[in-house]
Motif scaffolding. Structure first.
Motif, PDB file in Angstrom:
ATOM      1  N   ARG A 284       3.540  -1.094  29.173  1.00 36.85           N
ATOM      2  CA  ARG A 284       2.695  -2.079  28.504  1.00 36.85           C
ATOM      3  C   ARG A 284       3.042  -2.103  27.025  1.00 36.85           C
ATOM      4  N   PRO A 285       2.783  -3.232  26.343  1.00 39.42           N
ATOM      5  CA  PRO A 285       3.076  -3.317  24.909  1.00 39.42           C
ATOM      6  C   PRO A 285       2.252  -2.302  24.119  1.00 39.42           C
ATOM      7  N   TRP A 286       2.815  -1.863  22.990  1.00 38.58           N
ATOM      8  CA  TRP A 286       2.138  -0.845  22.195  1.00 38.58           C
ATOM      9  C   TRP A 286       0.766  -1.300  21.724  1.00 38.58           C
ATOM     10  N   TYR A 287       0.615  -2.610  21.452  1.00 36.83           N
ATOM     11  CA  TYR A 287      -0.656  -3.078  20.920  1.00 36.83           C
ATOM     12  C   TYR A 287      -1.766  -3.094  21.976  1.00 36.83           C
ATOM     13  N   LYS A 288      -1.428  -2.799  23.232  1.00 34.73           N
ATOM     14  CA  LYS A 288      -2.439  -2.652  24.268  1.00 34.73           C
ATOM     15  C   LYS A 288      -2.769  -1.187  24.545  1.00 34.73           C
ATOM     16  N   ASN A 289      -2.130  -0.291  23.814  1.00 35.58           N
ATOM     17  CA  ASN A 289      -2.411   1.137  23.907  1.00 35.58           C
ATOM     18  C   ASN A 289      -3.243   1.540  22.686  1.00 35.58           C
ATOM     19  N   ARG A 290      -4.523   1.818  22.919  1.00 30.56           N
ATOM     20  CA  ARG A 290      -5.454   2.040  21.815  1.00 30.56           C
ATOM     21  C   ARG A 290      -5.027   3.190  20.912  1.00 30.56           C
ATOM     22  N   ARG A 291      -4.506   4.269  21.491  1.00 28.65           N
ATOM     23  CA  ARG A 291      -4.125   5.435  20.687  1.00 28.65           C
ATOM     24  C   ARG A 291      -2.942   5.109  19.766  1.00 28.65           C
ATOM     25  N   ILE A 292      -1.976   4.344  20.269  1.00 21.98           N
ATOM     26  CA  ILE A 292      -0.828   3.987  19.430  1.00 21.98           C
ATOM     27  C   ILE A 292      -1.257   3.006  18.339  1.00 21.98           C
ATOM     28  N   VAL A 293      -2.201   2.137  18.641  1.00 27.02           N
ATOM     29  CA  VAL A 293      -2.737   1.234  17.615  1.00 27.02           C
ATOM     30  C   VAL A 293      -3.395   2.043  16.501  1.00 27.02           C
ATOM     31  N   ILE A 294      -4.190   3.054  16.877  1.00 26.79           N
ATOM     32  CA  ILE A 294      -4.826   3.924  15.878  1.00 26.79           C
ATOM     33  C   ILE A 294      -3.766   4.654  15.053  1.00 26.79           C
ATOM     34  N   LEU A 295      -2.746   5.178  15.732  1.00 22.42           N
ATOM     35  CA  LEU A 295      -1.660   5.872  15.039  1.00 22.42           C
ATOM     36  C   LEU A 295      -0.983   4.951  14.029  1.00 22.42           C
ATOM     37  N   ASN A 296      -0.724   3.706  14.431  1.00 20.19           N
ATOM     38  CA  ASN A 296      -0.054   2.770  13.537  1.00 20.19           C
ATOM     39  C   ASN A 296      -0.927   2.364  12.359  1.00 20.19           C
ATOM     40  N   CYS A 297      -2.240   2.422  12.541  1.00 22.53           N
ATOM     41  CA  CYS A 297      -3.139   2.189  11.404  1.00 22.53           C
ATOM     42  C   CYS A 297      -3.001   3.315  10.375  1.00 22.53           C
ATOM     43  N   TRP A 298      -2.919   4.563  10.861  1.00 26.77           N
ATOM     44  CA  TRP A 298      -2.680   5.683   9.943  1.00 26.77           C
ATOM     45  C   TRP A 298      -1.326   5.542   9.265  1.00 26.77           C
ATOM     46  N   ILE A 299      -0.332   5.099  10.020  1.00 28.35           N
ATOM     47  CA  ILE A 299       1.005   4.928   9.452  1.00 28.35           C
ATOM     48  C   ILE A 299       0.992   3.846   8.377  1.00 28.35           C
ATOM     49  N   PHE A 300       0.236   2.765   8.614  1.00 32.33           N
ATOM     50  CA  PHE A 300       0.144   1.705   7.602  1.00 32.33           C
ATOM     51  C   PHE A 300      -0.421   2.263   6.299  1.00 32.33           C
ATOM     52  N   LEU A 301      -1.365   3.196   6.408  1.00 34.13           N
ATOM     53  CA  LEU A 301      -1.930   3.829   5.212  1.00 34.13           C
ATOM     54  C   LEU A 301      -0.853   4.549   4.409  1.00 34.13           C
ATOM     55  N   LEU A 302       0.156   5.056   5.099  1.00 36.17           N
ATOM     56  CA  LEU A 302       1.275   5.716   4.427  1.00 36.17           C
ATOM     57  C   LEU A 302       2.290   4.706   3.897  1.00 36.17           C
ATOM     58  N   LEU A 303       2.465   3.619   4.624  1.00 27.50           N
ATOM     59  CA  LEU A 303       3.454   2.613   4.239  1.00 27.50           C
ATOM     60  C   LEU A 303       3.134   1.977   2.891  1.00 27.50           C
ATOM     61  N   ILE A 304       1.840   1.870   2.563  1.00 30.45           N
ATOM     62  CA  ILE A 304       1.491   1.192   1.311  1.00 30.45           C
ATOM     63  C   ILE A 304       1.872   2.010   0.081  1.00 30.45           C
ATOM     64  N   THR A 305       2.313   3.258   0.281  1.00 34.92           N
ATOM     65  CA  THR A 305       2.846   4.026  -0.859  1.00 34.92           C
ATOM     66  C   THR A 305       4.007   3.279  -1.491  1.00 34.92           C
ATOM     67  N   SER A 306       4.843   2.686  -0.642  1.00 33.57           N
ATOM     68  CA  SER A 306       6.004   1.960  -1.147  1.00 33.57           C
ATOM     69  C   SER A 306       5.609   0.713  -1.923  1.00 33.57           C
ATOM     70  N   THR A 307       4.479   0.100  -1.549  1.00 32.15           N
ATOM     71  CA  THR A 307       4.051  -1.092  -2.286  1.00 32.15           C
ATOM     72  C   THR A 307       3.693  -0.744  -3.727  1.00 32.15           C
ATOM     73  N   GLY A 308       3.199   0.490  -3.935  1.00 31.80           N
ATOM     74  CA  GLY A 308       2.888   0.915  -5.294  1.00 31.80           C
ATOM     75  C   GLY A 308       4.129   0.972  -6.160  1.00 31.80           C
ATOM     76  N   ASN A 309       5.224   1.435  -5.570  1.00 32.39           N
ATOM     77  CA  ASN A 309       6.493   1.493  -6.290  1.00 32.39           C
ATOM     78  C   ASN A 309       6.996   0.087  -6.594  1.00 32.39           C
ATOM     79  N   GLY A 310       6.927  -0.793  -5.590  1.00 32.12           N
ATOM     80  CA  GLY A 310       7.372  -2.165  -5.788  1.00 32.12           C
ATOM     81  C   GLY A 310       6.514  -2.903  -6.787  1.00 32.12           C
ATOM     82  N   PHE A 311       5.207  -2.626  -6.762  1.00 23.22           N
ATOM     83  CA  PHE A 311       4.287  -3.247  -7.721  1.00 23.22           C
ATOM     84  C   PHE A 311       4.699  -2.905  -9.142  1.00 23.22           C
ATOM     85  N   ASP A 312       5.052  -1.635  -9.364  1.00 20.11           N
ATOM     86  CA  ASP A 312       5.386  -1.188 -10.706  1.00 20.11           C
ATOM     87  C   ASP A 312       6.611  -1.916 -11.249  1.00 20.11           C
ATOM     88  N   GLY A 313       7.675  -1.997 -10.421  1.00 16.95           N
ATOM     89  CA  GLY A 313       8.892  -2.648 -10.889  1.00 16.95           C
ATOM     90  C   GLY A 313       8.673  -4.113 -11.199  1.00 16.95           C
TER      91      GLY A 313
END
Length: 534
Positions: free
Chosen positions: A23-52
């Motif tokens: 089944r697609p990952w977005y139909k697996n609740r645990r992987i959706v939760i995991l990817n939400c935590w990962i998104f919280l980490l991904l925005i670190t890079s936006t801080g760097n891009g914002f600065d430049g």
């Protein structure tokens, strides 16, 4: 969880043969939760891009130039470079923090420093205060950005690891987009809030991380390395197998990680900095890692990232409103290509994207140089307008590989025991190349104008030759399988036997995959890849 056979999916090998494709990952609740935590980490890079992008935009704001006495040349270079000097200051300590307290807490510490630093930057009353705040921003960002992508790559679901880790760096333009439109909007504010507002907004990603990050998962690899195997098992089972600790994928990952860490410790009882270059495999790794680190900043992109207004001046575009508007659209354009390159890195492959990206940069930067020279020598408006086109096309070429892949490729070719120190060395190389660029570029542009571009044309050609001969393909492999490409066939066999035996797969005596208890097959092609490399 359903095991997918190699026969049904010829691309599957090693750990990928155990991934759930039912089944697609977005139909697996645990992987959706995991990817939400990962998104919280991904925005670190936006801080760097914002600065430049923010610094690019501030240079087009009369209010900012007036507040800091129209900085130019070396002073302007320092205002940009000080952030990366702050990042470099973290490098002697960051691998020990990362390996000592864990990836998650390290991100929290970096984000907390970022919040405090942006408050100081927003309240700056002098250029010295502004420079000091930017140093602290670099210090906090250096800590957070070292740990965040590492945690992403170590907790992501196996089939999503490559794209998600690649999207981490691809979100640099995401922060740049927000900063570009913020500075464009604040341009109309007549007070000092024209530049203070973008400064304040820089804290937003870090504030979100400070509030939530400690509730997320820790790296199973770090937990196993610290002897906390039960916690690692629970983390992998919860997010990768809906809580089933006996799922073949979870068992395989546990044994593969434990075996890899054990073997690395046997080879390197004390993993010091010299270990990074002690073996032929490590020397191959760092030849590539250091090269792409410098390529990511020395391809001509530094001119657009930090001194776009100076580039515009060379082709007669001096209106602040026009400069800010083009900068905003350019960052949106780059974001689309960067995220696309990250999401499709497993389909097209890392090597293919690096080759296409480097060749494209060489072509479009050469055309930009030609048109800039025509404008400078003959004043042809059409040539000046064409430069804008080549800047956009150069941005798309750069974005498909060097925005998303430099971080993910570096992390996936490093074994666990070297990952923190190796990524620190990569970060040092990036910061060093940035500092050089930020000091040299404004001085060289002022002295040479468009003729300075010729250097980057020649350097891009050198990059293309290097990428063709030394960058290898790593798609669709686990972190442990990827490390094997550099370390040899014997280590590949040890990892395969240990992990496959624990999952109940049959014995691997000759490197030929056998059937599992469900009469389904998987293949381990890494030994063939190693043989091909040598």
């Amino acid at each position: 969880m359903t095991v997918v056979s190699a026969a049904a999916n010829p691309e599957a090998h090693g750990i990928m043969a155990l991934v759930d494709h039912s089944r697609p990952w977005y139909k697996n609740r645990r992987i959706v939760i995991l990817n939400c935590w990962i998104f919280l980490l991904l925005i670190t890079s936006t801080g760097n891009g914002f600065d430049g992008s923010m610094m690019n935009g501030l240079q087009s704001l009369p209010q900012w130039e007036k507040a800091f006495d129209n900085p130019s040349g070396g002073k302007l270079g320092l205002l940009n470079a000080i952030q990366n000097i702050g990042s470099i200051a973290t490098l002697p300590i960051i691998p020990y923090i990362n390996d000592g307290v864990g990836r998650r807490l390290t991100v929290f510490i970096g984000a907390l420093i970022m919040v405090a630093a942006t408050v100081i930057q927003t309240a700056s009353q002098s250029v010295g205060m502004f420079i000091g705040a930017r140093f602290l921003i670099g210090f906090g960002l250096g800590i957070a950005s070292n740990a965040a992508p590492m945690l992403v790559t170590e907790i992501a679901y196996p089939s999503q690891r490559g794209p998600l880790t690649s999207v981490y760096n691809a979100l640099w333009p995401g922060g740049a987009v927000v900063a570009a439109w913020t500075t464009y909007g604040s341009f109309r504010i007549q007070s000092s809030w024209a530049w203070r507002l973008p400064s304040a907004m820089q804290a937003l990603p870090s504030i979100i991380q400070v509030i939530f990050i400690m509730f997320g998962p820790e790296s199973p690899r770090w937990l196993i390395g610290k002897g906390r195997e039960q916690e690692a098992l629970e983390t992998l089972a919860y997010y990768h197998a809906n809580g089933n600790k006996e799922d073949p994928l979870v068992v395989y990952q546990m044994e593969e990680i434990k075996t890899a860490i054990r073997l690395e410790r046997e080879v390197n009882d004390n993993v010091g900095w010299t270990t990074l270059f002690r073996t032929p495999g490590n020397r191959r790794r760092f030849r590539v890692i250091l090269a792409i680190a410098f390529f990511s900043q020395w391809s001509g992109n530094g001119l657009v990232s930090y001194y776009l207004n100076k580039v515009f001046d060379t082709i007669g575009i001096t209106d602040s409103n026009t400069q800010l508007l083009i900068n905003a659209f350019l960052n949106m354009w780059s974001l689309l290509w960067a995220v696309g390159g990250g999401l499709f890195c497993d389909r097209f492959g890392r090597r293919t994207l690096f080759l296409c990206s480097t060749a494209g940069m060489l072509l479009f930067f050469t055309l930009q140089t030609i048109c800039s020279s025509l404008y400078a020598q003959h004043g042809k408006k059409a040539a000046g307008d064409a430069v804008i086109l080549w800047i956009f096309l150069f941005g798309s070429a750069y974005a498909i590989a060097y925005s998303p892949l430099i971080t993910s490729y570096t992390l996936e070719i490093l074994p666990f025991n070297l990952r923190a120190k190796g990524f620190t060395l990569f970060s040092f190389a990036v910061s060093l190349s940035l500092i050089f660029n930020q000091y040299v570029n404004p001085i060289a542009l002022k002295a040479l104008g468009w003729k300075y571009y010729i250097f980057y044309c020649a350097w891009d050609a050198v990059e293309l030759v290097f990428v063709y001969f030394f960058v290898i393909e790593t798609k669709n492999r686990s972190l442990e399988e990827t490390a094997i490409l550099f370390d040899g066939e014997e280590r590949a066999r040890e990892l395969a036997i240990a992990a496959a035996t624990k999952v109940g797969m049959a014995e691997i005596g000759t490197g030929t995959p056998e059937t599992s208890s469900k009469d389904e097959k998987f293949s381990l092609h890494q030994t063939e890849d190693v043989a091909h490399m040598s």
